[in-house]
Motif scaffolding. Structure first.
Motif, PDB file in Angstrom:
ATOM      1  N   ALA A   7      62.086 120.791  23.992  1.00  0.00           N
ATOM      2  CA  ALA A   7      63.268 121.176  24.457  1.00  0.00           C
ATOM      3  C   ALA A   7      64.144 122.312  23.758  1.00  0.00           C
ATOM      4  N   ALA A   8      63.641 122.676  22.669  1.00  0.00           N
ATOM      5  CA  ALA A   8      64.589 123.474  21.737  1.00  0.00           C
ATOM      6  C   ALA A   8      64.195 125.008  22.346  1.00  0.00           C
ATOM      7  N   LEU A  10      63.158 125.560  25.537  1.00  0.00           N
ATOM      8  CA  LEU A  10      63.748 125.638  26.780  1.00  0.00           C
ATOM      9  C   LEU A  10      65.228 125.967  26.923  1.00  0.00           C
ATOM     10  N   SER A  11      65.711 124.997  25.849  1.00  0.00           N
ATOM     11  CA  SER A  11      67.362 125.387  25.670  1.00  0.00           C
ATOM     12  C   SER A  11      67.458 126.714  25.222  1.00  0.00           C
ATOM     13  N   ALA A  12      66.978 127.364  24.442  1.00  0.00           N
ATOM     14  CA  ALA A  12      67.045 128.537  23.617  1.00  0.00           C
ATOM     15  C   ALA A  12      66.784 129.753  24.938  1.00  0.00           C
ATOM     16  N   ALA A  14      66.851 129.089  28.139  1.00  0.00           N
ATOM     17  CA  ALA A  14      68.123 129.143  29.209  1.00  0.00           C
ATOM     18  C   ALA A  14      69.380 129.571  28.883  1.00  0.00           C
ATOM     19  N   SER A  15      69.788 129.314  27.304  1.00  0.00           N
ATOM     20  CA  SER A  15      71.304 129.947  27.192  1.00  0.00           C
ATOM     21  C   SER A  15      70.959 131.517  26.951  1.00  0.00           C
ATOM     22  N   THR A  16      70.028 132.198  26.770  1.00  0.00           N
ATOM     23  CA  THR A  16      69.837 133.390  26.567  1.00  0.00           C
ATOM     24  C   THR A  16      69.773 134.157  27.811  1.00  0.00           C
TER      25      THR A  16
END
Length: 64
Positions: A7-8, A10-12, A14-16
């Protein structure tokens, strides 16, 4: 723990990706101006035919 790490990551990612697209990586959209086509006919052409008609009628009346 693997789900949290996934999750971390994928979240990173997606945010970049979002920050890169919204951060000015791409330029503003270029919109082409509309093409305006003007009519090239002269406006005097609309008056020539009635004037010639008047001349012909005047010549016919004068000939009688």
């Amino acid at each position: 723990m693997k789900k949290l790490a996934l999750a971390a990551v994928l979240s990173a990612a997606a945010s970049t990706a979002f920050a890169g697209a919204a951060g000015g990586k791409f330029g503003d959209a270029q919109i082409e101006p509309p093409v305006i086509v003007e009519d090239t006919r002269k406006s005097a052409a609309g008056i020539v035919v009635p004037l010639l008609l008047l001349v012909i009628i005047a010549a016919a009346v004068a000939a009688k």
